[in-house]
Structures are given as C-alpha cells and as structure tokens.
Design a protein around this motif. Structure first.
Motif, PDB file in Angstrom:
ATOM      1  N   CYS A  53     -11.572  84.859  -7.195  1.00  0.00           N
ATOM      2  CA  CYS A  53     -11.687  83.579  -6.478  1.00  0.00           C
ATOM      3  C   CYS A  53     -10.468  83.319  -5.580  1.00  0.00           C
TER       4      CYS A  53
ATOM      5  N   SER B  32     -15.158  79.102 -11.061  1.00  0.00           N
ATOM      6  CA  SER B  32     -16.435  78.893 -11.757  1.00  0.00           C
ATOM      7  C   SER B  32     -16.284  78.592 -13.258  1.00  0.00           C
TER       8      SER B  32
ATOM      9  N   CYS C 286     -14.247  74.639  -3.915  1.00  0.00           N
ATOM     10  CA  CYS C 286     -14.962  75.922  -3.938  1.00  0.00           C
ATOM     11  C   CYS C 286     -15.448  76.236  -2.518  1.00  0.00           C
ATOM     12  N   LEU C 287     -15.176  77.433  -2.056  1.00  0.00           N
ATOM     13  CA  LEU C 287     -15.541  77.817  -0.680  1.00  0.00           C
ATOM     14  C   LEU C 287     -16.992  78.279  -0.564  1.00  0.00           C
TER      15      LEU C 287
ATOM     16  N   CYS D 150     -18.161  81.024  -1.497  1.00  0.00           N
ATOM     17  CA  CYS D 150     -18.123  82.389  -0.962  1.00  0.00           C
ATOM     18  C   CYS D 150     -18.929  83.357  -1.830  1.00  0.00           C
ATOM     19  N   GLY D 151     -19.131  83.011  -3.094  1.00  0.00           N
ATOM     20  CA  GLY D 151     -19.925  83.864  -3.990  1.00  0.00           C
ATOM     21  C   GLY D 151     -19.177  85.098  -4.483  1.00  0.00           C
TER      22      GLY D 151
ATOM     23  N   CYS E 100     -17.092  85.379  -6.865  1.00  0.00           N
ATOM     24  CA  CYS E 100     -17.079  85.412  -8.330  1.00  0.00           C
ATOM     25  C   CYS E 100     -18.412  85.940  -8.875  1.00  0.00           C
TER      26      CYS E 100
HETATM   27  S1  SF4 Z   1     -17.775  80.763  -4.919  1.00  0.00           S
HETATM   28 FE1  SF4 Z   1     -15.804  81.588  -4.152  1.00  0.00          FE
HETATM   29  S2  SF4 Z   1     -14.421  79.819  -4.050  1.00  0.00           S
HETATM   30 FE2  SF4 Z   1     -16.190  79.216  -5.322  1.00  0.00          FE
HETATM   31  S3  SF4 Z   1     -15.566  79.610  -7.443  1.00  0.00           S
HETATM   32 FE3  SF4 Z   1     -16.631  81.475  -6.700  1.00  0.00          FE
HETATM   33  S4  SF4 Z   1     -15.022  82.784  -5.870  1.00  0.00           S
HETATM   34 FE4  SF4 Z   1     -14.142  80.712  -6.073  1.00  0.00          FE
END
Ligand code: SF4
Ligand code: SF4
Length: 358
Positions: free
Chosen positions: A24, A37, A65-66, A68-69, A71
């Motif tokens: 993350c 997460s 939370c960006l 971005c997926g 994680c």
């Molecule tokens: S989606 Fe991206 S920013 Fe959000 S918790 Fe997962 S890794 Fe972190």
C-alpha cells in the motif's frame, strides 16, 4: 445496488496477515494501519456489527485510500479491497449532503462544462470504412484531446472506428462512492450501445476500461435484466490487445528514449511492453516502481497534502532517474496527475497519442 452489508463475508475473510501493508503506497508513507485494507476492515467490521458509527474519521481513512487495488493483488484471502471500500464510501455518501454537493460540482463543472466547452472546438474524427468495425469508447479523453490518434492507428490495421460521443465512464463518481451517479453513466452507455449493432468496444484509457468492465457488477435496480444481459455480451478490450493481436508494425520517425508509467487499472501490461519493445525507434527503459500508483486520487485531498506529496515526490524521482525523453502512460487520470506534479521537469504523453503523432 450493492451495499456495505453485501460485503460482510469479504470483510470476514481478512486474516489480518498484514501483507497489504507491504504494497500500500499510503501505508508506506504513513505507517498507519487505519490507512490500509487490514485496518480499514477492522473499522468496517465494527460499523457492520453496530459497534462503530460511519464517522468522519472513518471516511477520512476511506478517502486516504487511493483505490489503486495494489493490496488486492497480494491479498491471500483474495478480497477485492476497492469494491469493499467503495461500498463503504457509498454508505457515508448517502448520509452526508456535503458529499453530494462535491459530486454536483464535479459533474456539472469538471466533467460537464469544461469538456462541453472544449468539445465545441474538437469534433469526432472521420474513420475510413473497413469490413471489421469497432466501437470506440473515448470518454472524457476524446472530448478533451480528440480521437485522431486512435482512428489513425486502427485504420492503419484496416479496422473501422465508430466513435460516437460517449459521456464520462463514471469512474470519478465511483471512487467518491456516488454509485447513483455511476449508474447514470451505465444508463447513458447503454443508450449509445443500443444504437449500434456491435458487440466489441475498444478503449485507450485504463480507467474507462475498468469502469465498463465493472458495470455489470454495480448495475442497480434501475437497470433492467435485459440491459444487464447486454452488458455481459459486450466484449470490452483495450487498444493494446488489438495492436498485438494484429501484430501491428509501428515506427517512430526518429529514435526516442521513453519510460512508461503503468496505470493501476491496466491488466495486460505484457501487451503494452510488447508494443514498446516492438515499435521501431523506441528505446524503452523500465523505471523503478513503474507500476506504483500515480496518486491521482490524492490530488484533490488538499488536507492530506503532506502525505500525498511524498507519493508524488517518489514518482517524480523515479521518472527523473530513468532519464527518458518522455514518460508515457495509458490513462487520462494518470496523464493529468503526472503532468501536474512534473514541475516542468519531464514530459508526459499518452502512449497512443505518442505513437500516432511521432
Ligand atoms: S487500494 Fe491501494 S491505497 Fe487503498 S488500501 Fe489498497 S493498496 Fe492501499
Ligand atoms: S492482505 Fe488481505 S487478508 Fe491480509 S491483512 Fe491485508 S486485506 Fe487482510
């Protein structure tokens, strides 16, 4: 429309292993478990059990939370983290009028008025006629920059491009948790799809591609079963699959050294890498963390500037260290974000525009 409670099982699947922390970008600069997460799921479990309220503080972490997926790709429990977070954002959104006001401004000014003004100067490009046809979903990008590049490239492969003016794919509303507005984007997409007897849609923007592919999952009660079947039937592809499938032989007029920033929503980087390595006169250099989120979602978070600045600074440093003439990408949002925090130190271009115009 899916609600937070529909993701109860998903949230329970989290084993608290903490592997998401290593991926993350927000956790890496904050070290705060509430911003990743694992911590978010602990809070959302509390909300679902009635032990916690969906408060401003929880919303702050959902906003950090960006989406971005990153994680999700490493989560051993296979949880689609972004989906859970969006459903939680929707929960907050429904109860807070100020959130709705923000969407209103976004809809009518940022994604309404500005593209409408620009569109009066940029008209759709006329495509040559061929037996094979595709429907091009240009979204906001084609309104702001036109669609000359995609028409030129696909015509060179003897593919006709049908390019009506689609509305925004809805991803800005989706990431804010405004699933009602996102559903309006689905409706407007369906209206245009029905006018053409084509079952294949091509995009150049990774975020548009993700939205179109997500429509079936997030379609609400206002979308009929017939329309959902139609959405399932439509094959959404990005242009890079087309170029590779057709073994496109492309060349730049002169040698250029380029780096590439991989948008989070690109799932076929191998096709892009193939294009970068097989286009004549392109010298491709892979920059460090080329696949790490650009932090676009953080650009609007003025209050979180200190956190987001570290994400932007890291990306800028990696781009500069690659010593390329251009950094290329395949998402309108990434392109805008990289340009905004470039501080004039590097040049950014969409990959398709770059190849078509050089
Ligand atoms: S989606 Fe991206 S920013 Fe959000 S918790 Fe997962 S890794 Fe972190
Ligand atoms: S990687 Fe997945 S299972 Fe592990 S703590 Fe993070 S969200 Fe939970």
């Amino acid at each position: 429309m899916k609600q937070l409670k529909d993701f109860k099982e998903e949230i329970h699947k989290c084993s608290k292993c903490g592997l998401c922390q290593g991926e993350c970008p927000v956790y890496q600069v904050t070290g705060n478990d509430c911003a990743v997460s694992r911590g978010l799921f602990v809070m959302l479990k509390g909300v679902l059990n009635g032990d916690l309220k969906m408060s401003k503080t929880i919303n702050r972490y959902l906003d950090l939370c960006l989406k971005c997926g990153a994680c999700t790709k490493f989560c051993p429990s296979g949880i689609d983290v972004v989906d859970v977070i969006i459903s939680a954002k929707f929960e907050y959104f429904k109860k807070h009028p100020f959130e709705r006001l923000k969407t209103f401004v976004q809809k009518y000014f940022v994604f309404g008025l500005i593209p409408r003004i620009v569109r009066t100067f940029i008209r759709p490009t006329k495509s040559k006629k061929f037996e094979k046809k595709v429907l091009y979903f240009g979204g906001c990008g084609s309104k702001l920059k036109g669609d000359k590049s995609i028409v030129k490239l696909l015509n060179s492969l003897e593919i006709e491009v049908i390019n009506p003016l689609f509305h925004c794919c809805g991803i800005p509303y989706f990431t804010r948790g405004d699933l009602r507005e996102f559903n309006k984007s689905i409706k407007s997409y369906l209206e245009i799809i029905k006018k053409y007897d084509i079952k294949e849609v091509v995009t150049t923007c990774a975020s548009c591609e993700k939205s179109l592919k997500d429509y079936v999952k997030w379609a609400g009660e206002n979308i009929s079963n017939e329309d959902i079947d139609l959405l399932k039937e439509i094959k959404v592809k990005n242009v890079y699959e087309y170029l590779r499938e057709n073994n496109a032989k492309l060349a730049l007029k002169k040698q250029v050294k380029v780096a590439y920033h991989k948008p989070c929503n690109i799932n076929n980087y191998n096709d892009i890498e193939w294009l970068l390595k097989n286009t004549e006169n392109v010298e491709y250099v892979e920059m460090a963390d080329f696949d790490k989120c650009c932090g676009l979602n953080g650009l609007s978070k003025i209050k979180e500037y200190k956190i987001m600045k570290q994400i932007f600074d890291n990306k800028r440093k990696n781009i500069l260290e690659a010593k390329a003439n251009f950094v290329l990408t395949s998402c309108l949002g990434c392109e805008v974000a990289l340009k905004i925090y470039s501080l004039g130190q590097y040049k950014v271009c969409d990959l398709i525009d770059f190849i078509a115009n050089n």
